[in-house]
Motif scaffolding. Sequence first.
Motif, PDB file in Angstrom:
ATOM      1  N   PRO A  85      19.746   3.235   5.162  1.00  0.00           N
ATOM      2  CA  PRO A  85      20.641   2.205   5.687  1.00  0.00           C
ATOM      3  C   PRO A  85      22.063   2.430   5.226  1.00  0.00           C
ATOM      4  O   PRO A  85      22.312   2.951   4.143  1.00  0.00           O
ATOM      5  CB  PRO A  85      20.047   0.912   5.103  1.00  0.00           C
ATOM      6  N   SER A  86      23.015   2.034   6.071  1.00  0.00           N
ATOM      7  CA  SER A  86      24.419   2.274   5.760  1.00  0.00           C
ATOM      8  C   SER A  86      24.919   1.440   4.589  1.00  0.00           C
ATOM      9  O   SER A  86      25.914   1.798   3.962  1.00  0.00           O
ATOM     10  CB  SER A  86      25.266   1.974   7.004  1.00  0.00           C
ATOM     11  N   ASP A  87      24.223   0.330   4.280  1.00  0.00           N
ATOM     12  CA  ASP A  87      24.670  -0.519   3.175  1.00  0.00           C
ATOM     13  C   ASP A  87      24.155  -0.047   1.826  1.00  0.00           C
ATOM     14  O   ASP A  87      24.405  -0.680   0.802  1.00  0.00           O
ATOM     15  CB  ASP A  87      24.253  -1.965   3.420  1.00  0.00           C
ATOM     16  N   GLY A  88      23.414   1.057   1.796  1.00  0.00           N
ATOM     17  CA  GLY A  88      22.917   1.591   0.538  1.00  0.00           C
ATOM     18  C   GLY A  88      21.706   0.873  -0.008  1.00  0.00           C
ATOM     19  O   GLY A  88      21.313   1.085  -1.160  1.00  0.00           O
ATOM     20  N   GLY A  89      21.068   0.027   0.801  1.00  0.00           N
ATOM     21  CA  GLY A  89      19.890  -0.715   0.365  1.00  0.00           C
ATOM     22  C   GLY A  89      18.652   0.163   0.290  1.00  0.00           C
ATOM     23  O   GLY A  89      18.688   1.346   0.626  1.00  0.00           O
ATOM     24  N   PRO A  90      17.528  -0.418  -0.137  1.00  0.00           N
ATOM     25  CA  PRO A  90      16.291   0.360  -0.262  1.00  0.00           C
ATOM     26  C   PRO A  90      15.757   0.796   1.092  1.00  0.00           C
ATOM     27  O   PRO A  90      15.907   0.084   2.095  1.00  0.00           O
ATOM     28  CB  PRO A  90      15.334  -0.624  -0.955  1.00  0.00           C
ATOM     29  N   HIS A  91      15.140   1.968   1.147  1.00  0.00           N
ATOM     30  CA  HIS A  91      14.499   2.448   2.359  1.00  0.00           C
ATOM     31  C   HIS A  91      13.346   3.353   1.979  1.00  0.00           C
ATOM     32  O   HIS A  91      13.311   3.915   0.876  1.00  0.00           O
ATOM     33  CB  HIS A  91      15.484   3.205   3.255  1.00  0.00           C
ATOM     34  N   GLY A  92      12.378   3.458   2.865  1.00  0.00           N
ATOM     35  CA  GLY A  92      11.231   4.302   2.591  1.00  0.00           C
ATOM     36  C   GLY A  92      10.014   3.876   3.364  1.00  0.00           C
ATOM     37  O   GLY A  92      10.114   3.307   4.444  1.00  0.00           O
ATOM     38  N   VAL A  93       8.831   4.151   2.792  1.00  0.00           N
ATOM     39  CA  VAL A  93       7.559   3.911   3.454  1.00  0.00           C
ATOM     40  C   VAL A  93       6.582   3.294   2.464  1.00  0.00           C
ATOM     41  O   VAL A  93       6.516   3.694   1.298  1.00  0.00           O
ATOM     42  CB  VAL A  93       6.963   5.229   3.995  1.00  0.00           C
ATOM     43  N   VAL A  94       5.811   2.314   2.941  1.00  0.00           N
ATOM     44  CA  VAL A  94       4.707   1.738   2.182  1.00  0.00           C
ATOM     45  C   VAL A  94       3.476   1.741   3.086  1.00  0.00           C
ATOM     46  O   VAL A  94       3.568   1.367   4.259  1.00  0.00           O
ATOM     47  CB  VAL A  94       5.016   0.306   1.710  1.00  0.00           C
ATOM     48  N   ALA A  95       2.331   2.161   2.550  1.00  0.00           N
ATOM     49  CA  ALA A  95       1.095   2.188   3.325  1.00  0.00           C
ATOM     50  C   ALA A  95      -0.042   1.624   2.483  1.00  0.00           C
ATOM     51  O   ALA A  95      -0.145   1.906   1.286  1.00  0.00           O
ATOM     52  CB  ALA A  95       0.762   3.614   3.758  1.00  0.00           C
ATOM     53  N   ILE A  96      -0.919   0.824   3.102  1.00  0.00           N
ATOM     54  CA  ILE A  96      -2.045   0.230   2.380  1.00  0.00           C
ATOM     55  C   ILE A  96      -3.238   0.112   3.303  1.00  0.00           C
ATOM     56  O   ILE A  96      -3.089  -0.128   4.506  1.00  0.00           O
ATOM     57  CB  ILE A  96      -1.663  -1.151   1.791  1.00  0.00           C
ATOM     58  N   GLY A  97      -4.429   0.301   2.750  1.00  0.00           N
ATOM     59  CA  GLY A  97      -5.657   0.195   3.524  1.00  0.00           C
ATOM     60  C   GLY A  97      -6.861   0.507   2.660  1.00  0.00           C
ATOM     61  O   GLY A  97      -6.731   0.800   1.462  1.00  0.00           O
ATOM     62  N   PRO A  98      -8.063   0.482   3.226  1.00  0.00           N
ATOM     63  CA  PRO A  98      -9.269   0.746   2.440  1.00  0.00           C
ATOM     64  C   PRO A  98      -9.459   2.229   2.158  1.00  0.00           C
ATOM     65  O   PRO A  98      -9.065   3.087   2.959  1.00  0.00           O
ATOM     66  CB  PRO A  98     -10.388   0.212   3.341  1.00  0.00           C
ATOM     67  N   GLY A  99     -10.085   2.528   1.028  1.00  0.00           N
ATOM     68  CA  GLY A  99     -10.394   3.906   0.666  1.00  0.00           C
ATOM     69  C   GLY A  99     -11.673   3.969  -0.135  1.00  0.00           C
ATOM     70  O   GLY A  99     -12.185   2.949  -0.615  1.00  0.00           O
ATOM     71  N   VAL A 100     -12.213   5.168  -0.274  1.00  0.00           N
ATOM     72  CA  VAL A 100     -13.408   5.389  -1.083  1.00  0.00           C
ATOM     73  C   VAL A 100     -13.112   6.480  -2.102  1.00  0.00           C
ATOM     74  O   VAL A 100     -12.479   7.493  -1.793  1.00  0.00           O
ATOM     75  CB  VAL A 100     -14.628   5.774  -0.227  1.00  0.00           C
ATOM     76  N   VAL A 101     -13.567   6.260  -3.346  1.00  0.00           N
ATOM     77  CA  VAL A 101     -13.377   7.198  -4.438  1.00  0.00           C
ATOM     78  C   VAL A 101     -14.644   7.222  -5.286  1.00  0.00           C
ATOM     79  O   VAL A 101     -15.451   6.292  -5.214  1.00  0.00           O
ATOM     80  CB  VAL A 101     -12.165   6.811  -5.312  1.00  0.00           C
ATOM     81  N   PRO A 102     -14.851   8.256  -6.122  1.00  0.00           N
ATOM     82  CA  PRO A 102     -15.995   8.244  -7.034  1.00  0.00           C
ATOM     83  C   PRO A 102     -15.930   7.061  -7.993  1.00  0.00           C
ATOM     84  O   PRO A 102     -14.851   6.629  -8.385  1.00  0.00           O
ATOM     85  CB  PRO A 102     -15.858   9.585  -7.776  1.00  0.00           C
ATOM     86  N   GLU A 103     -17.101   6.528  -8.375  1.00  0.00           N
ATOM     87  CA  GLU A 103     -17.134   5.375  -9.265  1.00  0.00           C
ATOM     88  C   GLU A 103     -16.505   5.674 -10.619  1.00  0.00           C
ATOM     89  O   GLU A 103     -15.892   4.818 -11.239  1.00  0.00           O
ATOM     90  CB  GLU A 103     -18.577   4.894  -9.469  1.00  0.00           C
ATOM     91  N   PHE A 104     -16.672   6.914 -11.105  1.00  0.00           N
ATOM     92  CA  PHE A 104     -16.070   7.355 -12.354  1.00  0.00           C
ATOM     93  C   PHE A 104     -16.039   8.871 -12.350  1.00  0.00           C
ATOM     94  O   PHE A 104     -16.586   9.511 -11.440  1.00  0.00           O
ATOM     95  CB  PHE A 104     -16.857   6.817 -13.569  1.00  0.00           C
ATOM     96  N   ASP A 105     -15.394   9.469 -13.327  1.00  0.00           N
ATOM     97  CA  ASP A 105     -15.263  10.927 -13.375  1.00  0.00           C
ATOM     98  C   ASP A 105     -16.639  11.586 -13.404  1.00  0.00           C
ATOM     99  O   ASP A 105     -17.434  11.348 -14.327  1.00  0.00           O
ATOM    100  CB  ASP A 105     -14.470  11.350 -14.608  1.00  0.00           C
ATOM    101  N   GLY A 106     -16.930  12.420 -12.409  1.00  0.00           N
ATOM    102  CA  GLY A 106     -18.202  13.114 -12.337  1.00  0.00           C
ATOM    103  C   GLY A 106     -19.297  12.360 -11.619  1.00  0.00           C
ATOM    104  O   GLY A 106     -20.421  12.850 -11.508  1.00  0.00           O
ATOM    105  N   SER A 107     -19.004  11.183 -11.092  1.00  0.00           N
ATOM    106  CA  SER A 107     -20.021  10.345 -10.466  1.00  0.00           C
ATOM    107  C   SER A 107     -20.457  10.884  -9.113  1.00  0.00           C
ATOM    108  O   SER A 107     -19.658  11.460  -8.368  1.00  0.00           O
ATOM    109  CB  SER A 107     -19.495   8.925 -10.302  1.00  0.00           C
ATOM    110  N   ARG A 108     -21.731  10.648  -8.770  1.00  0.00           N
ATOM    111  CA  ARG A 108     -22.242  10.928  -7.437  1.00  0.00           C
ATOM    112  C   ARG A 108     -21.989   9.750  -6.499  1.00  0.00           C
ATOM    113  O   ARG A 108     -21.854   9.918  -5.296  1.00  0.00           O
ATOM    114  CB  ARG A 108     -23.748  11.216  -7.509  1.00  0.00           C
TER     115      ARG A 108
END
Length: 265
Positions: free
Chosen positions: A27-50
């Motif tokens: 923006p020309s006024d020098g304000g903040p700019h960028g991208v934000v994204a949010i949604g569901p995801g899946v990850v392992p329950e803990f390090d090494g988990s099946r």
Amino acid sequence: MKKLVPILLACAVAPFSGGVAQAQSAPSDGGPHGVVAIGPGVVPEFDGSRDMRVLPFVMADVRWGGVNVQVRGPGLRVDVISDPRLSFGPVIGARLPRNDADGRLGLLPEIDTAIEAGAFVGYRFGGDQYGQGALQMELSVLHDVSGTHDGLLATASASYAAVSNKDFFLSIDAQTTLANSDYTRTYFGVDQAASAASGLRAYRPDGGIRDVGAGVTAGYWFSRNFGITARAGATYLVGDIADSPITEEGRRWQPAAGLMLSYRF
């Protein structure tokens, strides 16, 4: 903090395309700019988990003045250098606890959530006005500051912006992590008492390369401000960690994926 931890953990597997934020002009006024994204995801329950768990995926790249705040890599980080090529700053992230595990792993001592802090440095090669064609090389070093594992982890990564324009972006990335013995013995070691309680063989791993991994991030902007972003990636446990009875009960492949609604401003 406990409510914030799952969000930070989800971000740990979601490097953000550097060209995404550039697709929206400042923006020309020098304000903040960028991208934000949010949604569901899946990850392992803990390090090494099946097993996997569902968590919110959050990715962000917001610039205000000479400071760039990013939710990516190992969590939340701030690029304090106002330079289009060089990046450097502090990092804070979290690691999922090991509790309520199934089977023999559930008989091992539980591990609390770990909070890790450190710094990163990166450099970008090439790229046009939207970042297309850019190669980003980075190194981050994190140390546990919560007293959970007292370990040190260093991650080297590279990402390439294959496509980046005002409507679509696609980036690919690869990484590897080096971990010291404090980390490996906390998450993948089995002492004599734990062996007797669980039936797993006793095991004392050394430090070394923890994993190698790769991923892809893609997104489409269906309006000036709104779009959709998808992320999929996986790491593969190697070295002493791969030989651990905990990994044998779990899985060497550690996949993660997410689908997010994106907003740029």
